[in-house]
Scaffold this active site. Structure first.
Site, PDB file in Angstrom:
ATOM      1  N   ASN A   1      59.763 -36.273  79.958  1.00  0.00           N
ATOM      2  CA  ASN A   1      59.826 -35.441  78.761  1.00  0.00           C
ATOM      3  C   ASN A   1      59.155 -36.102  77.568  1.00  0.00           C
ATOM      4  O   ASN A   1      58.571 -35.432  76.721  1.00  0.00           O
ATOM      5  CB  ASN A   1      61.284 -35.142  78.416  1.00  0.00           C
ATOM      6  CG  ASN A   1      61.424 -34.329  77.142  1.00  0.00           C
ATOM      7  OD1 ASN A   1      61.129 -33.141  77.117  1.00  0.00           O
ATOM      8  ND2 ASN A   1      61.879 -34.978  76.063  1.00  0.00           N
TER       9      ASN A   1
ATOM     10  N   HIS B   1      64.732 -30.158  78.601  1.00  0.00           N
ATOM     11  CA  HIS B   1      64.119 -30.334  77.284  1.00  0.00           C
ATOM     12  C   HIS B   1      62.595 -30.406  77.327  1.00  0.00           C
ATOM     13  O   HIS B   1      61.968 -30.743  76.324  1.00  0.00           O
ATOM     14  CB  HIS B   1      64.687 -31.577  76.606  1.00  0.00           C
ATOM     15  CG  HIS B   1      66.123 -31.421  76.218  1.00  0.00           C
ATOM     16  ND1 HIS B   1      66.537 -30.504  75.286  1.00  0.00           N
ATOM     17  CD2 HIS B   1      67.241 -32.052  76.671  1.00  0.00           C
ATOM     18  CE1 HIS B   1      67.856 -30.574  75.163  1.00  0.00           C
ATOM     19  NE2 HIS B   1      68.304 -31.499  75.994  1.00  0.00           N
TER      20      HIS B   1
ATOM     21  N   ASP C   1      65.143 -37.082  84.111  1.00  0.00           N
ATOM     22  CA  ASP C   1      65.825 -37.169  82.825  1.00  0.00           C
ATOM     23  C   ASP C   1      65.464 -35.983  81.934  1.00  0.00           C
ATOM     24  O   ASP C   1      64.333 -35.497  81.954  1.00  0.00           O
ATOM     25  CB  ASP C   1      65.415 -38.482  82.152  1.00  0.00           C
ATOM     26  CG  ASP C   1      66.103 -38.714  80.827  1.00  0.00           C
ATOM     27  OD1 ASP C   1      67.328 -38.902  80.837  1.00  0.00           O
ATOM     28  OD2 ASP C   1      65.412 -38.708  79.783  1.00  0.00           O
TER      29      ASP C   1
ATOM     30  N   ASP D   1      57.758 -36.481  72.169  1.00  0.00           N
ATOM     31  CA  ASP D   1      57.704 -35.556  73.301  1.00  0.00           C
ATOM     32  C   ASP D   1      56.273 -35.335  73.772  1.00  0.00           C
ATOM     33  O   ASP D   1      55.356 -35.158  72.956  1.00  0.00           O
ATOM     34  CB  ASP D   1      58.300 -34.206  72.895  1.00  0.00           C
ATOM     35  CG  ASP D   1      59.812 -34.204  72.955  1.00  0.00           C
ATOM     36  OD1 ASP D   1      60.420 -35.224  72.560  1.00  0.00           O
ATOM     37  OD2 ASP D   1      60.390 -33.198  73.392  1.00  0.00           O
TER      38      ASP D   1
ATOM     39  N   GLU E   1      68.822 -33.858  85.512  1.00  0.00           N
ATOM     40  CA  GLU E   1      69.811 -33.933  84.448  1.00  0.00           C
ATOM     41  C   GLU E   1      69.672 -32.664  83.609  1.00  0.00           C
ATOM     42  O   GLU E   1      68.922 -32.617  82.645  1.00  0.00           O
ATOM     43  CB  GLU E   1      69.599 -35.166  83.566  1.00  0.00           C
ATOM     44  CG  GLU E   1      70.695 -35.307  82.508  1.00  0.00           C
ATOM     45  CD  GLU E   1      70.286 -36.151  81.316  1.00  0.00           C
ATOM     46  OE1 GLU E   1      71.190 -36.707  80.658  1.00  0.00           O
ATOM     47  OE2 GLU E   1      69.070 -36.239  81.018  1.00  0.00           O
TER      48      GLU E   1
END
Length: 557
Positions: A162, A262, A258, A228, A303
């Site tokens: 991410n 997002h 992970d 990001d 996740e």
């Protein structure tokens, strides 16, 4: 899965949950109408599509063990755990010999980030193709995977795609010039707000979304040190797939991914929107396909930090094999702490049905009690070893692939901030430690003594022995590993009961969560005639009456 399908699944789940409170008869399998029971059993059966155990005849418990390498075992005396240290402790985890019972019995390891990073935790990567030099070398990693595979242990590793570190060469180059080839690998705005960005926006994680560096504003959902990546750029997607293939070719069996939701879920203002979920899922489907095109069949666990199964379900559609079951962990700990059964299993069986619908049956649930982001089990349970044993019993008799956080098996404590839930593993009774004991961080909670491997390895009443016993039971019983789960109405609220079933082979699991001995009278029509397992002495089954000692787990056939 489209947003419309997600919404439809949510309605189905809600209807099922509302139907769950039927009039159960004590001692009867609490599955509702026959039609619902049939549909549920067909949908909940899980197909294990992840990597198979690679150790030949070694039995697989399907239990994974999360390791923070820095805190696990130090092979070279510098105070920092390393990959050679993990190799030296493989036999503690699983010695590869099914005839022995001294080892813990796990069949998989999840390594927290092992790539170079300026942070102690490693979740801000500076090189996706190297090993953190404090942990060792790429050759050490290859040796670890080879030695693990000899013992039937799969290795998955954290892959953080991410975001990168602000010290990653890509970001430094992008920051230096707007003409950099890496500029569009990140997400930028400027003070003039020409791109339509509100620079005061709150990120999806609750902090600042935009961060200023030299007049340039970049997106960093977690904090300013983690910019990001821009997944609208094909080059970024290709690079992450390339990195994934690299580690699979080096010996990894898969990844813990992970911050999976997002990738596009960046801002509080857009979080949870169906179109954002669709974009996230599309990327992860592309990621899996890219790995498989390279000839790999990795185990991918995401996740997806959300308690809503409707949010998690779409990611199991040709993207992830598993999503960590955060809500189940909370429910199991709550039951163990209160000493009272809960509706966790009733809810779980319906959630697994939703996941089966989304994945076409090709999913593996990933239950856990705690991890590196949460307070440790022993702290949640206020130091009560008996309750910790019962939490372990509940976890290790659930369907799917249970995950254990290092040190939970010996009752390590720890509460936020994060550094205190990631303290060094305690190998020795002596607080001063011994060979291999990591010392990179002073310990606030875990000073040795009875909370140590040395103290518990040969103590048959220890928490470690309890974990070991349950894990080896799971390895020996396919019903407990891969069977379905259905609720079972107990006549005593202190006993949490459920049925596991595989190909008409059934187990009745009973957990006495209390400090009292309890006697339960079973329905003779159900013919539970064999006490197959008891976690403690003193249990008995005679003439349909089952005696459960305090804080005990029974399995009946």
């Amino acid at each position: 899965m489209t947003a419309a399908c997600v919404f439809a699944a949510a309605i189905v789940l809600l209807m099922l949950l509302l139907q769950g409170c039927n009039n159960a008869v004590p001692g009867k399998q609490d599955t509702g109408k026959q039609k619902e029971q049939k549909e549920q059993k067909e949908s909940v059966q899980q197909e294990n599509t992840g990597p198979k155990p690679v150790g030949g005849d070694v039995q697989s418990s399907e239990v994974f063990y999360e390791i923070f390498v820095r805190s696990f075992y130090d092979s070279d005396g510098d105070g920092i755990g390393d990959l050679q240290g993990v190799i030296q402790k493989l036999d503690y985890l699983n010695d590869g010999d099914p005839s022995t019972t001294d080892d813990l019995g796990i069949s998989g390891i999840w390594l927290m980030p092992i790539q170079p990073s300026p942070s102690y935790h490693g979740y801000d990567v500076t090189d996706y193709y190297e090993i953190n030099p404090e942990y060792g070398t790429l050759d050490d990693f290859k040796e670890l995977t080879a030695e693990a595979h000899k013992r039937g242990i799969s290795i998955i590793m954290d892959l953080v795609v991410n975001h990168t570190s602000t010290e990653h060469p890509w970001f430094l180059d992008a920051l230096a010039s707007e003409e950099s080839p890496y500029r569009d690998w990140y997400v930028w705005a400027n003070a003039a707000d020409e791109d339509g960005h509100d620079l005061s926006e709150t990120s999806a994680t609750g902090g600042k979304a935009w961060h200023n560096r030299g007049g340039s504003h970049y997106l960093g959902v977690f904090w300013e040190g983690m910019p990001d990546l821009n997944f609208d750029q094909p080059e970024v997607r290709q690079e992450m797939i390339k990195a994934g293939r690299f580690w699979l070719e080096a010996g990894a069996d898969g990844f813990r991914l992970d911050a999976a939701k997002h990738i596009y879920d960046d801002l509080q203002s857009t979080g949870g929107k169906p179109e954002i979920t669709d974009m996230n899922v599309a990327w992860w489907q592309e990621f899996r396909a890219g790995l498989e095109e390279g000839g790999h069949n990795p185990y991918l666990v995401g996740e997806i930090w959300d308690n809503s199964p409707v949010v998690i379900a779409p990611y199991l559609n040709k993207a992830f094999d598993s999503g960590f079951n955060f809500s189940l962990g909370e429910q199991l700990l709550a039951a163990a702490k209160s000493g009272s059964s809960s509706s966790a299993v009733t809810t779980l069986s319906r959630i697994l049905g939703l996941y089966a619908d989304s994945s076409g049956g090709a999913f593996i649930d990933a239950p856990f009690l705690t991890n590196h982001d949460l307070n440790r089990v022993m702290s949640v349970l206020e130091g009560d070893v008996n309750k910790a044993k019962m939490a372990a019993s509940l976890l290790l008799t659930m369907p799917g692939r249970p995950f254990i956080y290092y040190g939970e098996e010996i009752g390590m404590s720890g509460s936020k901030p994060d550094e205190h839930i990631r303290e060094p593993m305690v190998w020795y009774e002596d607080p001063s430690g011994g060979e291999g004991q990591p010392t990179w961080q002073s310990r606030m909670y875990n000073e040795g003594g009875s909370v140590s491997v040395e103290a518990q390895m040969n103590d048959e009443d220890s928490l470690f022995a309890h974990y070991r016993k349950l894990i080896h039971l799971r390895a020996a019983d396919a019903v407990l590993r891969t069977g379905t789960i259905d609720s079972y109405s107990s006549p005593d609220s202190r006993v949490m009961t459920y049925v596991r079933e595989l190909d008409a082979d059934k187990r009745l699991v009973l957990n006495n969560l209390s400090a009292d001995e309890i006697v339960i009278e079973l329905d003779p029509a159900e013919e539970w005639g064999e006490l197959a397992f008891s976690s403690v002495d003193g249990a008995s089954l005679k003439d349909g009456k089952l005696k459960l000692p305090a804080y005990s787990t029974m399995v009946l056939k």
